[in-house]
Structure formats: C-alpha cells, structure tokens
Design an enzyme around this catalytic site. Structure first.
Site, short mmCIF file in Angstrom:
data_model
loop_
_atom_site.label_atom_id
_atom_site.label_comp_id
_atom_site.label_asym_id
_atom_site.label_seq_id
_atom_site.Cartn_x
_atom_site.Cartn_y
_atom_site.Cartn_z
N ASP A 131 34.31 25.92 48.94
CA ASP A 131 35.19 26.77 48.16
C ASP A 131 36.66 26.44 48.39
OD1 ASP A 131 35.65 29.03 46.39
OD2 ASP A 131 36.40 30.08 48.15
N MET A 173 38.17 35.42 44.51
CA MET A 173 39.13 35.19 43.43
C MET A 173 39.73 33.78 43.45
SD MET A 173 39.19 37.95 41.67
CE MET A 173 40.60 37.55 40.66
N ARG A 174 39.35 32.98 44.43
CA ARG A 174 39.95 31.65 44.51
C ARG A 174 39.62 30.82 43.27
NH1 ARG A 174 38.65 30.26 49.41
NH2 ARG A 174 40.68 30.66 50.35
N ALA A 175 38.41 30.98 42.74
CA ALA A 175 38.02 30.20 41.57
C ALA A 175 38.91 30.53 40.38
CB ALA A 175 36.55 30.48 41.23
N VAL A 190 42.29 28.82 40.95
CA VAL A 190 42.20 27.37 40.79
C VAL A 190 42.03 27.00 39.33
CG1 VAL A 190 40.78 25.34 41.30
CG2 VAL A 190 41.35 26.95 43.12
#
Length: 705
Positions: A199, A280-282, A285
């Site tokens: 991730d 929420m990183r996706a 990104v």
C-alpha cells in the site's frame, strides 16, 4: 551503492520496446514525485531494471549547494540539514542521481550511522550519511524489494512518505531531508510483500515478456546493437531522449495549474469504495496520478479517462486481502462505476481561456500523446532502427501474464473409499479443492537460533528485546549504554579525567545482545497416497496445509513442498519465499497409489542437506502430513522408521500432522513422531482456536509447573 555516473551510456529509455504501463508509471512519477513511486512486478528477464535505470538520464539536472552531503537546494536549503546552516556558498549543477539499495544492506547503510564513541566522549554528532541522503532529490531504486528485511522496507517507505529520515541512537538524533522517487522491482515467484507495504507504493505495474515474435525480434535487435556500440546506439536515440526530457519538464511546469474537479473527485472516491480498498491512501494516490496524467497530456483539466488510467495503476495491489489473492482489477466493474458516477460537466471543469481542451498534436495530444488522456507514452522509432508497426509495438493487455492463483476451494463432495487395499495400488484420482484456510497454532523450532529476522522461532537478532551485552564483533551495532559506562568507569582516573565528561575509548564500547524471532525453512512432506484419497479427507488435508502456508507467509518463512505416493516422492516445490507457488502446487496435487513414506522422508533429508549448505543459519522445521501408514517396497515400515531416525539424528525439528480418521485409530502417525523425536498433532489440534489444543497447552503448563 550504485549511481548513474559511469562512462558507458545508459540504455535509452525511448529505445525500450513495449512495456507501456511501466514506462507510463515511471514518467508520471518523474512529472509528480508526490504520486509515491512505482512497484514493478514481473518475471525475470523482462528489462525491469533496464527501464528504471534509463529513467535517470531523462530527469532534469538539479542545483545543489557545494560541499553539502545532503544535496540541499540553494533556493530553499533544509533548515535542519546536518551540514547547515548554509550561507551564500557556491552552487553547482549535477545530474539527477540514481542510487541502488542492495538487498543485503544494513540499517546503518540505509539511514546513516552515528559515531557513538565521539558522541559520548566529545559530545559531537558525527554523522555518516546513508543511501537515503544520497538519493535525496533523485531516484532510489530497490531491486528485489520483496527480499529486503521487513525493518529496512519499513524505514525506506516511512522516509518516502515523510520526506525525511530520522536516525536515533541512545538519545542522539539526526534528521535530514530525504525526498526521492522510489522504484522497486520484484519477481512474485520469490515471495510477496506484505499488503501493508504494498500500500505504501503509489503505483504498481505487471510486466511480462511479449509473446509476439516481431516484438521479441526487435528487443533482441536493439539490445545487440547497444552491446556492440553503446555510445553510437545512445547517439541514435538522442533526439527522442531530448524530446521526452522536454515533455517531462513541460508537464512539471503545467502540473500546478491542473484542476481536479468535483466530478473527477466523485469518480475517484466511488471507484475506491466500489473496490473496497482499505484506508484513504488509494484515493489520494489516484487523485495525484490523474492530475499527473492530465499534465502529461498537456491539459489543465482531469478527464474520466485519466481517472480510469489512474485506477488501473493505483488500485490492483491494494485489493489483496491475503497472499493467495492475485493483484488485478475488474475493468468491466471499473467502467460501470465510472459511468454511474460520471458527469457531463467533468469535461468543462478546470478549463480556462488559455488552454485548449482538445489535443493539439498530430496523434491527438502533445508529442503524439494520444486521445486517451496521456494513457500511453509515445512509441518512438530510432533513426537507424526499423520501427515496428503500432499494433506490434503495443503489447495487448490480455496477453500480460498475471501470477497464478488457486481456484476457489471446492466443497467436500461425496466420500470415496478411505484407503486402497494394502496389497494393490489404487488408481490415480483427480485433484480436489481445499477447504477454507484457518488460523493455525504456531509451530516453532526449539532452542535459540541466529537466522534471518522473522516471526516464528526464538533467535538472536538485530531487533527485539535486549537480553545482555557483549563486545562488538566488527562494526558497532546497537549500543548498550549502561554496559559501556560500566566498562569505562573504572579507568577514568588513569585516563586523566578532569571535567564532567566521561572518557570513553573503543575498548569500552558494548553492544546490546537482542532476542527476537527468526524465519525458518518450513518443509512440508504431504502424503498423497491412496490411503489419503477420500475426497472429504484430502480436502481437509489440503485446507490444513494451505493454512500452514498462510502462517508461513505471515511469519516470513521459506517453504518447500514434497509429496509422496505410488512408488516415490517428488519435490513439488523447491524451497522458496513464494507461498503462492506452494498453494498452486498443492491445488493441482493428484492422489492415489501406495504410501512410500520412507521415500518422502529420505527426499526431505536430501533437500534439507542441500539447504544447510546454502544457508546454515536458517533452521528447518519439518511438517509431515500423513496418517502414518507405510506400504510398498520391502519392509516399508522398517525403512520409514530408519529414515525418521536419520532426520532425528541430525537434529531436525519436526511435527507430524495426524490425518487418520474413523472410529478405529491405529496411532501410526504418533509412532512416526516418536521416531522423528518430534510432536504429533491432529488436524483439529492444528487450529489455534481448537478446544483440544487449549487442553494440551493447559496440561503442558501444569507439567512444567
């Protein structure tokens, strides 16, 4: 460390044939390092490293303050730079560095090292920069990132996320900026990264060798031309390299003006929610990637095709729930989600009077970027190379090979006879599916090892709880402060101590002895004979082995798989870190025939002998999955007992998983465990939450008390 400073020109980036997704992902990170780097997954020999190394030549040169070991920018030097504060010193321009992190690098080599002796005796923060400092404002390339120790990967990705590296040793700390383009490559056959670490990479791409003969011919032709005359080959591609370098610079300049409208944001959020991506990183990104795609296409507005391409690059590796899941994305589902949450006003948002939303290049975008929002980098043909037709130059998505994953487990079907007659061979039966995997008890190797860091057996490791102190062997590791002070204290008068400081010499230094856990080699020996062939029984056995494979993945073990049936034993999977390969071999395992138990044990003995020569520090754990029967050949029971004693005599730790079923139990697996000087457990006791396992643990504790 390796940097892009050598006399031989790099293989040109524009001369790389095909691999559009890889080239696009690298270029997007060159445009916007905030995307978060690239993880390149693929089989060996697919030019992963060649493409990554070629990128460094396209990156713009950087201005640095002369004499600064941390590459501070003259316009905005790092206020916390260990070499600062910087005045109005000289400025120099240098090419963007590409730093390679070796698999066997130490923690100090990565983050830097403090001279503890000078810190204690002189109060001076003497810091030797590591690879993270060298890579600042450049590219950090990690080949075989899945083979790095976990703690190094953690340090690496934390620095990439925070843009800084922190080094702390016994109260002495140093911080320096560490912003770089992180690129990792890996061969999935050699093991996976943990989902938490996957991730942390912004984008991921899958690469595979083309199956098109024309494209393979062109790859060979260009490589031979480069090997024969690197300088001449690079010169023939110089114009294409300059054009691409200019496009990267233009996209970087345009990037701050790109607008991400509400419609595109809704599509991004809806896509991440639809694919059940954790955290929420996706979303972040994807937003950064879509913005970079728009800038790469020469636009100031983000279109739906940018969001779609961003999802294909940013989401596949974030959907893995366990190591048996293959990364990937259902493109039909993606298109439905984008259509459902699309909006007509998306094409109008973020435009202004100075920018034409329509492509202005002959192929639909600047420099031939295409009408797909910059979804593919241009396909250049060298002036002296025979260019391929477009259809041969672009590898089709459906031809790319994804890692194999076991099919969905089958439900146990109608039972077949439990065993073959002892006097004759049973016919081979088709493979059956495994039951659902479950959490297993921890099986470990007795004693204290010194193997690679892991999570299974007790060992002396570089990380863990401190259990003592010793004189350092070679470079000082973790300082044991109190032991060092105790060693130096009796000599202060003789050393002429006059002030408050402690006079410390190298002989006084003591390093901490730590105890943690190591990874082991778990070698599975699985009985696939006729006596195990009943469908319900074999499904349960496969489910148990699959559960143990998952446990081995989580505990950072290497695994191997031996099966025996008929007249012999087969090494179905040589020792590897890839549990996916083990699961695939297990799923395809047929059953039937006699039970050559001795052959399976002897094959295990040979495999372990070879592995000891390769890696003597990695201790093995033998897991034999059988009902204990031995048939076939002369004196099968005697030969099996003799093979078991051979393994026991070499100190091999072993566990026998007893698969015997039925109301009448012969206890043969228990006899085998005694010959191996190991432990016997039933399939039920293998479960971490089983009542019988709990009872055995309580009884063991009472006996120990």
């Amino acid at each position: 460390m390796t940097t892009a400073h050598n006399t031989t020109p790099q293989y040109p980036f524009t001369a790389v044939v095909g691999m559009d997704d890889l080239r696009l992902a690298l270029l997007l990170n060159a445009v916007s390092p905030a995307v978060g780097g690239v993880l390149v997954r693929g089989e060996k020999g697919t030019a992963k490293s060649t493409a990554v190394r070629a990128l460094s030549a396209l990156m713009p040169a950087v201005d640095v303050i002369s004499g600064c070991r941390f590459a501070c920018a003259p316009a905005a030097p790092d206020p916390g730079c260990p070499d600062g504060p910087h005045g109005t010193g000289a400025v120099e321009e240098r090419p963007t560095r590409m730093v390679e992190l070796p698999v066997g690098a130490s923690e100090d080599r990565l983050v830097g090292a403090l001279d503890i002796e000078r810190a204690l005796s002189e109060g001076v923060k003497a810091f030797e920069p590591g690879l993270l400092a060298d890579a600042h404002r450049g590219i950090l390339y990690v080949d075989e990132v899945n083979l790095l120790h976990d703690h190094l990967v953690d340090l690496l990705l934390d620095a990439a996320a925070m843009g800084a590296s922190y080094v702390e040793r016994e109260g002495v700390s140093v911080r320096h900026a560490a912003r770089f383009l992180l690129v990792g490559t890996m061969n999935p056959e050699e093991g996976e990264l943990r989902p938490q670490l996957l991730d942390r990479f912004g984008l991921t791409v899958e690469v595979a060798a083309s199956r098109e003969p024309d494209q393979r011919v062109e790859v060979v032709r260009r490589r031979l031309a480069y090997d024969a005359d690197p300088a001449g080959f690079a010169a023939r591609w110089a114009a294409e390299e300059d054009a691409l370098r200019g496009r990267i610079a233009a996209a970087r300049e345009l990037l701050p003006r790109v607008t991400l409208g509400d419609a595109a944001l809704r599509q991004i959020a809806a896509t991440c929610a639809a694919f059940e991506v954790d955290g929420m990183r996706a979303d972040i990104v994807m937003a950064r990637t879509a913005t970079a795609l728009a800038a790469w296409a020469g636009r100031t507005n983000v279109l739906e095709e940018d969001v779609r391409q961003a999802a294909l690059l940013a989401l596949p590796h974030r959907r893995r729930r366990n190591p048996f899941d293959a990364p990937g994305l259902d493109e039909d589902k993606l298109d439905r989600t984008l259509e459902e949450f699309g909006a007509d006003e998306g094409a109008e948002e973020g435009t202004d009077g100075d920018d034409d939303p329509e492509p202005d290049g002959p192929d639909g975008g600047p420099d031939g970027g295409g009408p797909d929002g910059g979804g593919h980098p241009p396909q250049e043909g060298g002036p002296e190379e025979s260019p391929l037709p477009p259809e041969a130059e672009l590898p089709h998505q459906q031809e790319r090979e994804a890692p194999q994953t076991p099919p969905a487990p089958e439900k146990p079907e109608q039972a077949e006879p439990e065993s073959a007659p002892q006097g004759g061979a049973a016919g081979e039966k088709a493979a059956v599916g495994a039951t659902e995997p479950f959490k297993t008890r921890r099986l470990d190797v007795p004693g204290l090892g010194e193997g690679a860091d892991g999570r299974r057996s007790r060992a002396r490791t570089a990380h863990g709880r401190t259990t003592g102190a010793r004189r350092p062997h070679g470079a000082l590791g973790k300082l044991h402060l109190s032991a060092t002070v105790q060693a130096a204290a009796p000599h202060q008068r003789a050393r002429g101590r006059s002030g408050r400081g402690l006079v410390v010499r190298r002989d006084d230094l003591r390093e901490a002895v730590r105890e943690g856990r190591e990874g082991n080699l778990v070698l599975f020996v699985v009985d696939a004979s006729g006596s195990m062939a009943a469908r319900k029984r074999m499904s349960a056995v496969k489910g148990a082995v699959l559960s143990l494979l998952l446990d081995a993945y989580q505990r950072r073990d290497k695994i191997g798989l031996i099966t025996f049936r008929g007249t012999g034993a087969e090494l179905a999977l040589p020792p590897t870190s890839s549990v996916e390969a083990g699961a695939a071999r297990l799923e395809q395992l047929p059953t039937g025939g006699r039970t050559p138990l001795s052959e399976g044990l002897l094959r295990a003995h040979e495999v372990l002998r070879v592995e000891r020569m390769r890696d003597a520090s990695r201790r093995p754990l033998l897991v034999v999955v059988t009902d204990g029967r031995a048939t076939g050949g002369p004196e099968p029971v005697v030969r099996a007992a003799r093979a078991a004693r051979l393994l026991a005599g070499e100190g091999t730790a072993s566990v026998v998983v007893d698969c015997e079923a039925g109301p009448v139990r012969l206890g043969l697996a228990g006899e085998l465990a005694r010959e191996l000087q190991g432990t016997a457990i039933t399939l039920d006791e293998l479960r971490a939450d089983s009542v019988s396992a709990l009872v055995r643990t309580v009884q063991g504790n009472r006996k120990a008390a």
